[in-house]
Scaffold this active site. Structure first.
Site, short mmCIF file in Angstrom:
data_model
loop_
_atom_site.label_atom_id
_atom_site.label_comp_id
_atom_site.label_asym_id
_atom_site.label_seq_id
_atom_site.Cartn_x
_atom_site.Cartn_y
_atom_site.Cartn_z
N CYS A 181 -4.75 2.44 -3.69
CA CYS A 181 -3.51 2.97 -3.07
C CYS A 181 -2.34 2.02 -3.30
CB CYS A 181 -3.68 3.24 -1.58
SG CYS A 181 -4.82 4.55 -1.24
N GLN B 85 -4.35 -5.18 6.94
CA GLN B 85 -5.34 -6.09 6.37
C GLN B 85 -5.29 -7.48 7.01
OE1 GLN B 85 -7.69 -5.18 4.45
NE2 GLN B 85 -6.93 -3.15 3.89
N LYS C 149 -10.33 -0.67 10.56
CA LYS C 149 -10.46 -1.85 9.69
C LYS C 149 -10.78 -3.10 10.49
CE LYS C 149 -7.17 -0.03 6.31
NZ LYS C 149 -7.97 0.33 5.15
N HIS D 101 0.88 -1.18 0.00
CA HIS D 101 0.00 0.00 0.00
C HIS D 101 0.92 1.24 0.00
CE1 HIS D 101 -2.80 2.92 1.87
NE2 HIS D 101 -3.78 2.11 1.55
N ASP E 295 3.24 -4.45 8.03
CA ASP E 295 2.03 -3.64 7.89
C ASP E 295 0.86 -4.63 8.01
OD1 ASP E 295 -0.25 -2.48 6.92
OD2 ASP E 295 0.67 -1.62 5.13
N1 PLP Z 1 -1.64 -0.66 4.69
C1 PLP Z 1 -2.57 -1.40 4.10
C2 PLP Z 1 -2.21 -2.78 3.61
C3 PLP Z 1 -3.86 -0.90 3.95
O1 PLP Z 1 -4.80 -1.64 3.35
C4 PLP Z 1 -4.16 0.39 4.42
C5 PLP Z 1 -5.49 0.99 4.21
O2 PLP Z 1 -6.20 0.64 3.30
C6 PLP Z 1 -3.14 1.12 5.05
C7 PLP Z 1 -1.89 0.56 5.16
C8 PLP Z 1 -3.39 2.48 5.60
O3 PLP Z 1 -4.28 2.41 6.68
P1 PLP Z 1 -4.86 3.74 7.35
O4 PLP Z 1 -5.41 4.56 6.23
O5 PLP Z 1 -5.89 3.25 8.28
O6 PLP Z 1 -3.72 4.42 8.03
#
Ligand code: PLP
Length: 595
Positions: free
Chosen positions: A384, A221, A244, A141, A218
């Site tokens: 993203c 998900q 999430k 992401h 990270d």
């Molecule tokens: N990393 C992953 C794999 C994500 O799917 C997301 C959000 O879709 C993020 C990071 C960023 O999360 P946040 O916008 O809650 O900070």
């Protein structure tokens, strides 16, 4: 540095063995799911973007504001004591939920993005030097790319990228080759948000640790779907977001091994993160407060605690087994629709189904828009993950992502709606632009004496239609009559940036006139072609100054386009309008200079 190999999350077999959930009863816990959208029962399949909240979470947040609201850690009065107690209880809950060794290792952030930025700015700035390397993967992401890019630019370090296979799995042999004395950190997603791939993070961590390299996971998900034990995993950092995992927005977690966090400098300065302050010398608070500057998201932390307690009640094994069933059903049904191609076919996945429609070629945006009219919420675009989309040579995909409250019946409704959309696109010839300039393109002439006159007709036509479905159809039909745009005019220079789909616009002064604007336009998305046709009706063939004087925003409001289009589409439309106004401005300026 290699660690004991306890199983850090739920193995598939166990998930299969879990008893089935009573999903229909569980859905009663989520008040938002009871509504209808466009007259149809809401089917919410955008869970990878954010999940819906159970009543327990909503009640916990409401109770905090109704009964206990005060700032934390700072006062001796009763309310502050209660707020502090609840906020710290949330930390205890998180610690247990992810299996961290101690509370000092749990830092509350605004979300995954902030957690990763914290590590990049604190650990990264302290440890990365010119020529060093940070390893990420092709399926990250943007939140797990850009913070490292910014650090690399500042430090003259380099980002190294682990490639993936066509099915969306990391190529571990290539990963291994990237690890070396210059590698200062590996940052990798546990689960891909765009493909659903579950990465083999145990192996990734183990291989990095053999070289003494710390690893950030990270987990945005993964935390909502997989049982976690960060201590057993032995990762150095783990980040996830509250929203999430059925909790509120504005709260997230950074887990870090205490020995790293101890050595890391604070990131943000302010209240709560200090032990003492004078103009000569300031000392830092102990962990985890060193990294929690300012008033935290107290209510959101309390809501997150309620969400994790809710998940404990549901049972993560049952949840995982249920989501696995949904994914299997959705994969089978979508695979059955001719012309649809699933993107991301890794052996191990969570409940994410990304796909494109090749035959007939349908833009992801159109599919998402049409599904929305059936009450079905999916995500379209690059999710993203632009580098990942580039890897697959795609501008974007449609993504359906599942959560504990989704049902097999909803999957069927979705698959049937998708099959209808694909079938209705079949047999409809798509105008993609004239192949050469040898055929002189036809620029649309003025549709009325002035933009105001055309606008009045449009308002009348829209008013005759009772619901948005009819207006949507009207726009699509307008788009079908868009005059073709020659392929040579579709260049980088005519591309309108900031749109979710591919859009080209080419404007010129109408030959033989001083200041009349005319333009051609095209897009791969039907709904955008409709918007372009609307703009052409309004402006093509009109005098530049009339275009500039026209109040387009009031018209958009009057037609309901501002409320019925998503923010992304509104932004795209704004870019197109901006393009026309810019050209009209130039033309009006030239006309003034050469009267
Ligand atoms: N990393 C992953 C794999 C994500 O799917 C997301 C959000 O879709 C993020 C990071 C960023 O999360 P946040 O916008 O809650 O900070």
């Amino acid at each position: 540095m290699s660690m004991p190999k306890t199983i850090p999350f739920l193995p598939r077999q166990a998930a299969r063995a879990a008893p089935p959930l009573d999903v229909h009863r569980l859905r009663q816990d989520f008040p938002i799911l009871l509504q209808r959208v466009h007259g149809k029962p809401l089917v919410y399949f955008d869970n990878a973007a954010t999940t819906q909240k159970p009543r327990a979470v909503i009640d916990a947040v409401r109770h905090f504001y109704e009964a206990d609201n005060a700032n934390v850690h700072r006062a001796v009065h009763e309310l502050s004591e209660r707020a502090t107690e609840d906020y710290e209880a949330a930390r205890v809950k998180v610690q247990k939920f992810i299996g961290a060794n101690c509370l000092r290792e749990i830092i509350f952030t605004r979300g995954t993005t902030e957690a990763i930025n914290l590590v990049a700015q604190s650990f990264g700035r302290a440890n990365v030097r010119a020529g060093d390397e940070i390893v990420v993967t092709a399926l990250e992401h943007h939140s797990n790319i850009v913070p490292w890019q910014m650090l690399c630019w500042e430090k003259k370090a380099h980002l190294r990228v682990v490639p993936i296979t066509d099915s969306g799995e990391l190529i571990l042999e290539e990963y291994e080759k990237l690890l070396g004395p210059r590698t200062k950190l590996v940052a990798v997603a546990h689960v891909s948000n765009a493909l659903g791939t579950v990465n083999p993070i145990e192996q990734i961590i183990d291989l990095a640790h053999r070289h003494g390299i710390p690893v950030l996971i990270d987990g945005a998900q993964a935390a909502p779907h997989l049982r976690l034990n960060v201590a057993a995993l032995d990762c150095d950092f783990y980040a996830f977001s509250g929203h999430k995992i059925y909790g509120p927005t504005g709260i997230g977690v950074l887990y870090g091994k205490a020995r790293h966090l101890e050595l890391m400098p604070p990131w943000q300065g302010g209240g709560d993160m200090i032990s003492s302050v004078s103009f000569e010398k300031t000392t830092w608070n102990e962990l985890p407060y060193k990294f929690e500057a300012g008033t935290p998201s107290i209510a959101a932390a309390i809501g997150l605690c309620a969400a994790l307690e809710y998940l404990d009640e549901v049972g993560l094994d049952a949840l995982a087994a249920h989501e696995e069933r949904l994914l299997a059903q959705a994969t089978a049904r979508v695979n059955d629709i001719r012309g649809v191609r699933i993107i991301g076919t890794a052996r191990r996945k969570t409940g994410v189904l990304s796909f494109v429609v090749d035959d007939p070629p349908l833009a992801a945006l159109d599919i998402g828009t049409r599904l929305n009219l059936e009450g079905i919420a999916v995500r379209t675009g690059h999710h993203c993950c632009q580098p990942l989309m580039d890897r697959f040579g795609l501008p974007g995909t449609v993504r359906a992502s599942f959560a504990v409250y989704n049902t097999v019946e909803e999957v069927d409704v979705f698959a049937e709606a998708l099959a209808k959309i694909v079938a209705s696109g079949r047999g409809k010839p798509k105008v993609v632009g004239l192949p050469t300039t040898r055929v002189e393109p036809t620029y649309p002439a003025a549709a009325g004496a002035s933009p105001e006159e055309v606008a009045a007709e449009l308002v009348e036509a829209f008013d005759l239609m009772d619901d948005w479905n009819d207006r949507y159809q009207y726009l699509i039909e307008l788009g079908e009559r868009l005059p073709p745009m020659p392929a040579e005019l579709k260049t980088e220079a005519t591309r309108v940036k900031g749109c979710q789909s591919t859009v080209h616009m080419f404007a010129r002064k109408k030959p033989g006139t001083a200041d009349v604007l005319e333009f051609l336009a095209d897009s791969d998305a039907d709904i955008v072609r409709g918007e372009l046709a609307l703009l052409q009706k309004l402006f093509s063939g009109q005098r530049a100054q009339q275009v500039l004087d026209f109040d387009i925003h009031s018209l958009m409001q009057r037609l309901g386009l501002d409320s019925h289009l998503s923010l992304g589409r509104r932004n795209g439309l704004a870019e197109m309008i901006q393009r026309i106004r810019h050209f009209a401005g130039e033309l009006a300026g030239q006309a003034r200079e050469k009267p």
